[in-house]
Write an enzyme that holds these catalytic residues in place. Structure first.
Site, PDB file in Angstrom:
ATOM      1  N   GLY A 164      60.419 102.316  27.763  1.00 19.74           N
ATOM      2  CA  GLY A 164      60.708 101.038  27.111  1.00 19.74           C
ATOM      3  C   GLY A 164      59.513 100.550  26.310  1.00 19.74           C
ATOM      4  N   MET A 187      60.986 102.384  38.204  1.00 25.67           N
ATOM      5  CA  MET A 187      60.586 102.033  39.568  1.00 25.67           C
ATOM      6  C   MET A 187      61.737 101.284  40.248  1.00 25.67           C
ATOM      7  SD  MET A 187      56.531 101.412  39.524  1.00 25.67           S
ATOM      8  CE  MET A 187      56.528  99.719  38.982  1.00 25.67           C
ATOM      9  N   GLY A 188      62.941 101.411  39.701  1.00 26.19           N
ATOM     10  CA  GLY A 188      64.111 100.808  40.334  1.00 26.19           C
ATOM     11  C   GLY A 188      64.251  99.326  40.032  1.00 26.19           C
ATOM     12  N   TYR A 189      65.112  98.668  40.821  1.00 27.40           N
ATOM     13  CA  TYR A 189      65.522  97.292  40.591  1.00 27.40           C
ATOM     14  C   TYR A 189      65.966  97.167  39.127  1.00 27.40           C
ATOM     15  CZ  TYR A 189      66.231  92.595  42.120  1.00 27.40           C
ATOM     16  OH  TYR A 189      66.835  91.426  42.487  1.00 27.40           O
ATOM     17  N   LEU A 190      66.974  97.961  38.821  1.00 26.48           N
ATOM     18  CA  LEU A 190      67.359  98.197  37.423  1.00 26.48           C
ATOM     19  C   LEU A 190      67.968  96.956  36.762  1.00 26.48           C
ATOM     20  CD1 LEU A 190      69.004 101.705  37.953  1.00 26.48           C
ATOM     21  CD2 LEU A 190      66.627 101.190  37.359  1.00 26.48           C
ATOM     22  N   SER A 236      62.725  92.257  32.755  1.00 28.54           N
ATOM     23  CA  SER A 236      61.721  92.906  33.598  1.00 28.54           C
ATOM     24  C   SER A 236      62.124  92.713  35.054  1.00 28.54           C
ATOM     25  CB  SER A 236      60.351  92.270  33.361  1.00 28.54           C
ATOM     26  OG  SER A 236      59.472  92.599  34.419  1.00 28.54           O
ATOM     27  N   HIS A 278      66.790  98.996  31.489  1.00 27.65           N
ATOM     28  CA  HIS A 278      66.832 100.381  31.978  1.00 27.65           C
ATOM     29  C   HIS A 278      68.122 101.075  31.523  1.00 27.65           C
ATOM     30  CE1 HIS A 278      64.219  98.520  35.253  1.00 27.65           C
ATOM     31  NE2 HIS A 278      63.460  99.488  34.788  1.00 27.65           N
TER      32      HIS A 278
HETATM   33  O1  PAF Z   1      57.346 101.662  33.485  1.00 26.71           O
HETATM   34  C1  PAF Z   1      57.535 101.929  34.682  1.00 26.71           C
HETATM   35  O2  PAF Z   1      58.511 101.494  35.306  1.00 26.71           O
HETATM   36  C2  PAF Z   1      56.529 102.811  35.412  1.00 26.71           C
HETATM   37  O3  PAF Z   1      55.239 102.558  34.972  1.00 26.71           O
HETATM   38  C3  PAF Z   1      56.864 104.311  35.311  1.00 26.71           C
HETATM   39  C4  PAF Z   1      56.791 104.805  33.881  1.00 26.71           C
HETATM   40  C5  PAF Z   1      58.250 104.565  35.873  1.00 26.71           C
HETATM   41  C6  PAF Z   1      55.858 105.117  36.132  1.00 26.71           C
HETATM   42  O4  PAF Z   1      55.879 104.760  37.466  1.00 26.71           O
END
Ligand code: PAF
Length: 277
Positions: free
Chosen positions: A145, A21-24, A183, A28
Site C-alpha cells: 500500500g 499483519m491482519g485486522y484487514l 489503517s 487490504h
Molecule cells: O505493511 C505492513 O503491514 C507490514 O509492514 C508488512 C509489509 C506486512 C511486513 O510485516
C-alpha cells in the site's frame, strides 16, 4: 507454503503476494484485487497474515496490535484469496527466544530518515520479514500500500539490490469519506480522536495548495503543519518531511511533484500518511 508455491509454478500458475499483519480493512482488500488483476483468474493470490515482532520497537504496540482471525478469513474468502499464509513465530524466527536466530536484512539508505528516525529498528524488521515471505511464497508480484510510502521505497530497493525475481506494485491509499487513510491502527482511536485524525490529510491538502503556484521553503510548510496540528488538543506532530518521491532525497525548497509524509500522535496512537504535492 514453499511446496505449494513450487507446485503452482510448475503448473504455470502465477503467484501474487499481499503481505499484511491482519485486522484487514478495505485498503487490504484493494491490494488483493490488484494481485488478482496481476496474476489473472488462474493465478494464485496468497495473503500473508503475520504480526511481525521484529518490526516493533520495545515500547511499541506488539501485544495490543488488533487481531481478528475469523473476520480476516471471512474477508479473504469473500475477496477471492486462494491461500492465507499464517506462519508461526517458530517458522519465521526459529530459536529467536533462545537467542539462536541471527540473520537480518538491512537496507542502509532509504530507511534512515522519517520512520527510521522515530522507529530505529523498524525497517530492519520489515525488510527481514518481507525477504522471508518472498522466499516462502515465491511470488511473481507482491503488492504493497502507498500509505507506507517509505516502506514501499525500501522494499523496492531491497528487491532490486538482492535480485529477488519479482515485481513490486504499490497500490493507492484507500481513505474513509472524511479523507482519513484506512489503517488497522484507527481502531485504537476514540470518537474524539477519530475526528482529530483528519489533521493528517488536511495538512497534506494545505501544503498541496501552498505549493500549487510557487515553490515554498520546507521550513515554512513545516510551520503550517505544526500550526494545524496544534489546533487539535489530542494531536502531536512526530515528523513532517518533504522529499523526492523515488529517491526520498529531502527537499529544502518544495515544489509541485514533491512528496510529503508525516506522522502524528493522536492520543497514544501514532498515525502516518503521505501525499504527492
Ligand atoms: O505493511 C505492513 O503491514 C507490514 O509492514 C508488512 C509489509 C506486512 C511486513 O510485516
Amino acid at each position: 507454503m514453499q511446496r505449494a508455491a513450487v507446485a503452482w509454478r510448475q503448473q504455470g500458475r502465477r503467484i501474487g503476494l499481499v503481505p499484511t499483519m491482519g485486522y484487514l480493512h478495505d485498503g487490504h482488500i484493494s491490494l488483493v484485487r490488484e494481485a488478482r488483476k496481476r496474476v489473472g483468474p488462474d493465478g494464485a493470490v496468497v495473503l500473508s497474515l503475520y504480526v511481525n515482532p521484529t518490526q516493533f520497537g520495545p515500547t511499541e504496540d506488539l501485544s495490543r496490535y488488533p487481531r481478528d482471525l475469523p473476520r480476516d478469513f471471512r474477508l479473504c474468502r469473500e475477496a477471492g484469496v486462494d491461500v492465507v499464509f499464517l506462519p508461526s513465530d517458530a517458522v519465521m524466527y526459529p530459536g529467536r527466544d533462545q537467542g539462536a536466530y541471527s540473520t537480518y536484512v538491512v537496507e542502509e539508505r532509504l530507511s534512515q530518515g522519517m520512520e527510521g528516525v522515530s522507529r530505529p529498528t523498524h525497517f530492519r524488521g520489515v525488510t527481514t520479514v518481507v525477504a522471508k515471505l518472498f522466499n516462502c511464497v515465491l511470488p511473481e508480484v507482491a503488492i504493497f500500500g502507498a500509505k507506507d510510502w517509505q516502506q514501499a521505497a525500501v522494499i523496492r530497493r531491497m528487491t532490486q539490490d538482492l535480485n529477488f525475481p519479482l515485481k513490486i506494485v504499490v497500490s493507492p491509499t484507500r481513505r474513509d469519506t472524511d479523507g482519513v487513510a484506512l489503517s488497522s491502527r484507527n481502531k485504537y482511536l476514540n470518537e474524539d480522536e477519530r475526528r482529530q485524525a483528519t489533521v493528517l490529510i488536511e495538512s497534506i491538502r494545505a501544503c498541496r495548495e501552498a505549493v500549487a503556484r510557487r515553490k515554498m521553503p520546507a521550513a515554512q510548510l513545516r510551520e503550517l503543519v505544526q500550526q494545524a496540528v496544534a489546533l487539535r488538543s489530542s494531536a502531536r506532530l512526530d515528523y513532517v518531511e518533504f522529499f523526492h518521491p523515488e529517491t526520498l532525497e529531502v527537499a529544502t525548497s518544495v515544489a509541485r511533484g514533491h512528496q510529503m509524509a508525516l506522522a502524528v500522535f493522536v492520543g497514544k496512537t501514532r498515525l502516518i500518511d503521505n501525499g504527492r504535492l
